[in-house]
Design an enzyme around this catalytic site. Structure first.
Site, PDB file in Angstrom:
ATOM      1  N   SER A   7       0.979  -1.122  -0.226  1.00  9.45           N
ATOM      2  CA  SER A   7      -0.179   0.060   0.324  1.00  9.45           C
ATOM      3  C   SER A   7       1.088   1.244  -0.090  1.00  9.45           C
ATOM      4  O   SER A   7       1.568   1.415   0.919  1.00  9.45           O
ATOM      5  CB  SER A   7      -0.832  -0.073   1.141  1.00  9.45           C
ATOM      6  OG  SER A   7      -1.232   1.395   1.436  1.00  9.45           O
ATOM      7  N   HIS A  32      -1.343  -1.436  -4.079  1.00  9.09           N
ATOM      8  CA  HIS A  32      -2.637  -1.034  -3.386  1.00  9.09           C
ATOM      9  C   HIS A  32      -2.672   0.509  -3.284  1.00  9.09           C
ATOM     10  O   HIS A  32      -1.787   1.220  -2.601  1.00  9.09           O
ATOM     11  CB  HIS A  32      -2.755  -1.678  -2.080  1.00  9.09           C
ATOM     12  CG  HIS A  32      -3.958  -1.490  -1.510  1.00  9.09           C
ATOM     13  ND1 HIS A  32      -5.162  -2.366  -1.601  1.00  9.09           N
ATOM     14  CD2 HIS A  32      -4.334  -0.672  -0.478  1.00  9.09           C
ATOM     15  CE1 HIS A  32      -6.156  -1.868  -0.602  1.00  9.09           C
ATOM     16  NE2 HIS A  32      -5.553  -0.893   0.143  1.00  9.09           N
ATOM     17  N   ASP A  34      -4.757   3.703  -2.059  1.00 12.23           N
ATOM     18  CA  ASP A  34      -5.788   4.197  -1.022  1.00 12.23           C
ATOM     19  C   ASP A  34      -6.503   5.496  -1.342  1.00 12.23           C
ATOM     20  O   ASP A  34      -5.703   6.491  -1.120  1.00 12.23           O
ATOM     21  CB  ASP A  34      -5.370   4.056   0.634  1.00 12.23           C
ATOM     22  CG  ASP A  34      -5.072   2.674   1.059  1.00 12.23           C
ATOM     23  OD1 ASP A  34      -5.853   1.882   0.855  1.00 12.23           O
ATOM     24  OD2 ASP A  34      -3.775   2.503   1.251  1.00 12.23           O
ATOM     25  N   MET A  36      -9.017   8.576   0.135  1.00 10.19           N
ATOM     26  CA  MET A  36      -9.713   8.824   0.917  1.00 10.19           C
ATOM     27  C   MET A  36     -10.125  10.356   0.832  1.00 10.19           C
ATOM     28  O   MET A  36      -9.391  11.232   0.146  1.00 10.19           O
ATOM     29  CB  MET A  36      -8.992   8.873   2.141  1.00 10.19           C
ATOM     30  CG  MET A  36      -8.166   7.365   2.578  1.00 10.19           C
ATOM     31  SD  MET A  36      -7.203   7.630   3.963  1.00 10.19           S
ATOM     32  CE  MET A  36      -6.298   6.002   4.178  1.00 10.19           C
ATOM     33  N   HIS A  65      -8.428   1.220  -3.654  1.00  4.74           N
ATOM     34  CA  HIS A  65      -9.413   1.226  -2.476  1.00  4.74           C
ATOM     35  C   HIS A  65     -10.101   2.330  -2.408  1.00  4.74           C
ATOM     36  O   HIS A  65      -9.544   3.345  -1.816  1.00  4.74           O
ATOM     37  CB  HIS A  65      -8.436   0.492  -1.345  1.00  4.74           C
ATOM     38  CG  HIS A  65      -9.041   0.337  -0.009  1.00  4.74           C
ATOM     39  ND1 HIS A  65      -8.722   0.231   1.147  1.00  4.74           N
ATOM     40  CD2 HIS A  65     -10.388   0.393   0.195  1.00  4.74           C
ATOM     41  CE1 HIS A  65      -9.333  -0.018   1.848  1.00  4.74           C
ATOM     42  NE2 HIS A  65     -10.629   0.053   1.606  1.00  4.74           N
ATOM     43  N   MET A  67     -12.189   4.794  -0.564  1.00  2.77           N
ATOM     44  CA  MET A  67     -13.050   5.026   0.920  1.00  2.77           C
ATOM     45  C   MET A  67     -13.508   6.343   0.740  1.00  2.77           C
ATOM     46  O   MET A  67     -13.035   7.270   1.285  1.00  2.77           O
ATOM     47  CB  MET A  67     -11.897   5.108   1.808  1.00  2.77           C
ATOM     48  CG  MET A  67     -11.219   3.748   2.312  1.00  2.77           C
ATOM     49  SD  MET A  67      -9.747   3.784   3.295  1.00  2.77           S
ATOM     50  CE  MET A  67      -8.584   3.492   1.773  1.00  2.77           C
ATOM     51  N   MET A 136     -11.619  -5.296   6.033  1.00  2.00           N
ATOM     52  CA  MET A 136     -10.719  -4.333   6.693  1.00  2.00           C
ATOM     53  C   MET A 136     -10.334  -4.935   8.179  1.00  2.00           C
ATOM     54  O   MET A 136     -11.311  -5.254   8.816  1.00  2.00           O
ATOM     55  CB  MET A 136     -11.276  -2.933   6.980  1.00  2.00           C
ATOM     56  CG  MET A 136     -11.517  -1.942   6.047  1.00  2.00           C
ATOM     57  SD  MET A 136     -10.280  -1.793   4.804  1.00  2.00           S
ATOM     58  CE  MET A 136      -9.086  -0.867   6.015  1.00  2.00           C
ATOM     59  N   ASP A 174      -6.639  -5.914   4.880  1.00  2.00           N
ATOM     60  CA  ASP A 174      -6.190  -4.764   4.811  1.00  2.00           C
ATOM     61  C   ASP A 174      -5.807  -3.990   5.976  1.00  2.00           C
ATOM     62  O   ASP A 174      -7.135  -3.541   6.714  1.00  2.00           O
ATOM     63  CB  ASP A 174      -7.007  -3.690   3.771  1.00  2.00           C
ATOM     64  CG  ASP A 174      -6.061  -2.345   3.500  1.00  2.00           C
ATOM     65  OD1 ASP A 174      -5.047  -2.190   4.176  1.00  2.00           O
ATOM     66  OD2 ASP A 174      -6.721  -1.674   3.070  1.00  2.00           O
TER      67      ASP A 174
END
Ligand code: DX5
Ligand code: ZN
Length: 217
Positions: A7, A32, A34, A36, A65, A67, A136, A174
């Protein structure tokens, strides 16, 4: 066969390209990313420009991913930026089936993610439509948090559901995955392991950190 998904949330953003290539050269099965929004989770991180930049330096599989609230609004943009797989939080939309379908319509693999407090029951109707389920193992929003041990039973339960229904999705975990926790999650049934701090903040460097993780399984 386990797959490692470094990540980049814990990478050094002043030399992101270098860190990504180190991970790919060391055998990362996917990268990966992330995303957000400061709304669905209490932190803001990466947008499509960064996905595009990473896409431009590697052919490695990129998994995004999400979020974010209203994920449907951004699926196309992250797909067009170069994501190969996009995961949607079940908690982030009342229209999960539509969101998964939108990812597939872009020709990408689709995953569904659930938070630690979300029951596996909510996945019942979507399991047969996804390529991956992301459990998660910390509350999302930050890197370098501590693995929640109660999630081991959840992984085992999901692995059982998968077997009973004869499905083939990947089980990814994760949060808090390191050389101490990795063997337990694999034993419980996870086959895709996200790791941020354990790889990019490791004093021994990316390559040796990844080797250590593989050896710890
Ligand atoms: C947390 C992110 C993770 C994070 C994991 O919300 O989804 O991908 O980078 O970090 P570590 O492996 O450091 O717990
Ligand atoms: Zn993540």
């Amino acid at each position: 066969m386990i797959k490692l998904a470094p990540s980049i949330l814990s990478a050094d953003f002043t030399r992101l390209g270098e860190h990504v290539l180190q991970a790919v050269d060391a055998g990362a099965d996917r990268i990966h990313i992330d995303v957000m929004d400061g709304h669905f989770v209490p932190n803001i991180s990466i947008g499509p420009l960064v996905v595009r930049a990473v896409r431009n330096i590697t052919t490695a599989m990129l998994e995004t991913h999400l979020m974010i609230s209203d994920p449907e609004k951004y699926i196309d943009v992250f797909a067009d930026a170069g994501s190969d797989l996009i995961t949607i939080h079940q908690e982030s939309t009342p229209h999960l089936h539509r969101a998964i379908q939108m990812v597939k319509d872009k020709g990408k693999q689709a995953g569904v993610t659930i938070n630690p407090a979300t029951s596996l029951c909510v996945l019942d109707e979507i399991l047969e439509h996804v390529d991956l389920v992301l459990l998660m193992t910390v509350n999302p929003g930050f890197g370098n948090q501590i693995f929640i041990p109660g999630m081991l039973r959840k992984i085992e339960h999901l692995a059982k559901m998968k077997q009973q229904r004869g499905l083939h999705f990947d089980i990814e975990v994760d949060g808090g995955i390191n050389s101490k926790t990795i063997a337990r999650v694999v034993e419980a049934g996870a086959n895709v392991l996200v790791a941020g701090a354990a790889i990019f903040s490791a004093p021994e460097g990316v390559e040796r950190a990844m080797k250590k993780l593989r050896e710890s399984v």
